[in-house]
Design an enzyme around this catalytic site. Structure first.
Site, PDB file in Angstrom:
ATOM      1  N   GLY A   1      15.207   1.478  -6.100  1.00  0.00           N
ATOM      2  CA  GLY A   1      16.400   0.633  -6.115  1.00  0.00           C
ATOM      3  C   GLY A   1      16.740   0.073  -7.475  1.00  0.00           C
TER       4      GLY A   1
ATOM      5  N   GLY B   1      30.831   6.355  -2.720  1.00  0.00           N
ATOM      6  CA  GLY B   1      29.572   5.902  -2.135  1.00  0.00           C
ATOM      7  C   GLY B   1      29.435   4.400  -2.244  1.00  0.00           C
ATOM      8  N   ALA B   2      29.054   3.752  -1.134  1.00  0.00           N
ATOM      9  CA  ALA B   2      28.936   2.282  -1.100  1.00  0.00           C
ATOM     10  C   ALA B   2      27.541   1.890  -0.642  1.00  0.00           C
ATOM     11  CB  ALA B   2      30.000   1.684  -0.182  1.00  0.00           C
ATOM     12  N   GLY B   3      26.545   2.386  -1.358  1.00  0.00           N
ATOM     13  CA  GLY B   3      25.162   2.057  -1.036  1.00  0.00           C
ATOM     14  C   GLY B   3      24.588   1.054  -2.009  1.00  0.00           C
TER      15      GLY B   3
ATOM     16  N   GLY C   1      23.583   1.460  -4.913  1.00  0.00           N
ATOM     17  CA  GLY C   1      24.152   1.616  -6.240  1.00  0.00           C
ATOM     18  C   GLY C   1      25.644   1.347  -6.282  1.00  0.00           C
TER      19      GLY C   1
ATOM     20  N   CYS D   1       8.988  -1.359  -7.233  1.00  0.00           N
ATOM     21  CA  CYS D   1       9.016  -1.096  -5.804  1.00  0.00           C
ATOM     22  C   CYS D   1       8.163  -2.107  -5.043  1.00  0.00           C
ATOM     23  CB  CYS D   1       8.502   0.323  -5.527  1.00  0.00           C
ATOM     24  SG  CYS D   1       8.543   0.777  -3.770  1.00  0.00           S
TER      25      CYS D   1
ATOM     26  N   LYS E   1       9.029  -8.817  -0.125  1.00  0.00           N
ATOM     27  CA  LYS E   1       9.944  -7.831   0.455  1.00  0.00           C
ATOM     28  C   LYS E   1      10.930  -8.496   1.408  1.00  0.00           C
ATOM     29  CE  LYS E   1      11.530  -3.703   1.618  1.00  0.00           C
ATOM     30  NZ  LYS E   1      10.732  -2.599   2.171  1.00  0.00           N
TER      31      LYS E   1
ATOM     32  N   CYS F   1      10.942  10.805  -1.813  1.00  0.00           N
ATOM     33  CA  CYS F   1      10.871   9.361  -1.553  1.00  0.00           C
ATOM     34  C   CYS F   1       9.672   9.077  -0.655  1.00  0.00           C
ATOM     35  CB  CYS F   1      12.174   8.915  -0.899  1.00  0.00           C
ATOM     36  SG  CYS F   1      12.417   7.131  -0.899  1.00  0.00           S
TER      37      CYS F   1
END
Length: 428
Positions: free
Chosen positions: A325, A8-10, A12, A358, A393, A164
């Site tokens: 995140g 996974g390359a998100g 995280g 957040c 943001k 979410c």
């Protein structure tokens, strides 16, 4: 020499690859495996949905940036994890052995749990949109441009079992702001439909004054809402919702008309992860200990949306616990510390703080919350609103994309600023 594979390359997986490369000597090999060859900054998808961002702004090619740091990359889907045999099987039949595996896949979007849900072109096949993926957000915008020619009711919210909720509120406010700028808001009745027991619950049992502040914001923007909402099915132009009392009884059945709808789905674990014996709970989320390690396989770690975290509290309609995140990055930092410790012959003892930080844009203002830690009881618990969050943001998007391009997991100024706020990645 050890081979560490990150699946996974998100948000995280990419920082974890950089952090491991910084922590380990060059003899150790790091490989990132991802289904696509690009990274997407998911927090910007609400902006993509209304055309405030384009795809090029919120995505970047993975390979060039990892290669600069001497990190391997494979852009292929994984079809099987052989945990006892320590290897992955890729979609073309290739196998990839590992000494350590970090699972950071994100979730499977469970559109199929509500008949008629999900984007038509991007994996759903139903009558509602999603902003969970940049493809979904682009599809919403394409339909939105047509919708603006002949506007009507919009429904935005979250399905039963969703976890979410922040992006749903964010998107409702962004759409409201965009319609007002176009002088079309008066032609678009908006309804927010959510499985939360009350506005501002956020899957967290509320954070500070989130209930009163978000209710006020919704009233000021003329957005009606249905909470404790169990969406049962969706047809073209109609959403069928059963409203539940706090005691679990049926309060009212709603048939909500819409011309466009964006409903965040519940999540499940992705199939190759969920299929590994003893690795996951029944929903396919990885069962981990306090060190982010699999309870069944000592060389498998996991972080992010794909890990199993129980709900903060029992609610009349099922709600999950969000993984924000910064919480995901704290999990990854703990994993990197623990793998580095083991390779150095030391015990793995790092624990992520699981602090929730957040920033949610509302188009012309914004809301921020800090829950330290995310799971109550908390040392810090506040919710604030203001123009500064909107600006923060925007700055965070630019900062995070730059961080990935430079290949830095946590620049010193990030560590310093978060430290001033009392927010740290690891429990000391």
């Amino acid at each position: 020499m050890a081979h560490i594979v990150i699946l996974g390359a998100g948000i995280g997986g990419m920082p974890a690859a950089y952090e491991l490369r910084e922590a380990l000597s060059a003899e150790h090999k790091i490989t990132v495996v991802n289904k696509t060859d690009y990274f997407q900054f998911v927090p910007s998808n609400p902006w993509v949905g209304v055309g405030w961002r384009d795809r090029e702004t919120v995505t970047l090619p993975i390979a060039p940036y990892l290669e600069r740091k001497k990190i391997g990359f494979i852009a292929k889907e994984v079809t099987q994890i052989d945990a006892p045999g320590n290897k992955l099987t890729l979609i073309d039949g290739q196998t990839l052995p590992y000494d350590y595996l970090i699972i950071a896949t994100g979730p499977l979007l469970a559109f199929d749990e509500v008949p008629g849900a999900g984007p038509v072109k991007s994996g759903g096949g139903g009558f509602t949109h999603s902003i969970c993926h940049v493809d979904h957000a682009q599809e919403f915008f394409a339909n939105y441009e047509e919708f603006l020619k002949n506007p009507g009711p919009i429904v935005i919210g979250a399905m039963p079992g969703a976890s979410c909720f922040g992006p749903a509120y964010e998107f409702a406010m962004v759409v409201d702001t965009d319609l007002r700028r176009r002088k079309l808001r008066s032609k678009v009745p908006m309804t927010f439909v959510t499985s939360e027991p009350y506005i501002g619950h956020l899957g967290l049992g509320g954070v500070g004054d989130s209930k009163s502040m978000l209710e006020s914001e919704m009233r000021n923007r003329h957005i009606k809402w249905i909470t404790n909402a169990k969406t049962t099915k969706v047809e073209e132009g109609k959403m069928f919702v059963t409203e539940i009392t706090d005691q679990g009884a049926v309060l009212k059945d709603h048939e909500v008309a819409f011309k466009m709808a964006m409903m965040l789905p519940s999540f499940k674990g992705v199939p190759p992860v969920a299929a590994v014996p003893n690795l996951c709970n029944p929903r396919g989320f990885v069962l981990i200990d306090e060190f982010q390690r699999s309870k069944a396989y000592k060389n498998i770690f996991s972080a992010g949306v794909c890990v199993a975290i129980p709900p903060v509290e029992v609610t009349p309609v099922a709600t999950g616990t969000p993984k924000t995140g910064y919480m995901i990055e704290s999990m990854m930092t703990a994993i990197c510390h623990n793998i580095a410790a083991e390779l150095a012959g030391q015990p793995a003892d790092a624990k992520g703080t699981w602090n929730a930080v957040c920033l949610a844009d509302m188009g012309d203002t914004g809301a921020a919350f800090v829950a330290l830690p995310q799971i109550p009881p908390r040392n810090v618990n506040w919710f604030k609103k203001g123009k500064w969050v909107h600006l923060a943001k925007i700055a965070y998007e630019k900062y995070f994309m730059r961080k990935l391009k430079k290949g830095t997991s946590e620049p010193i100024y990030e560590k310093y600023i978060m430290g001033l706020l009392g927010v740290n990645r690891l429990n000391k």
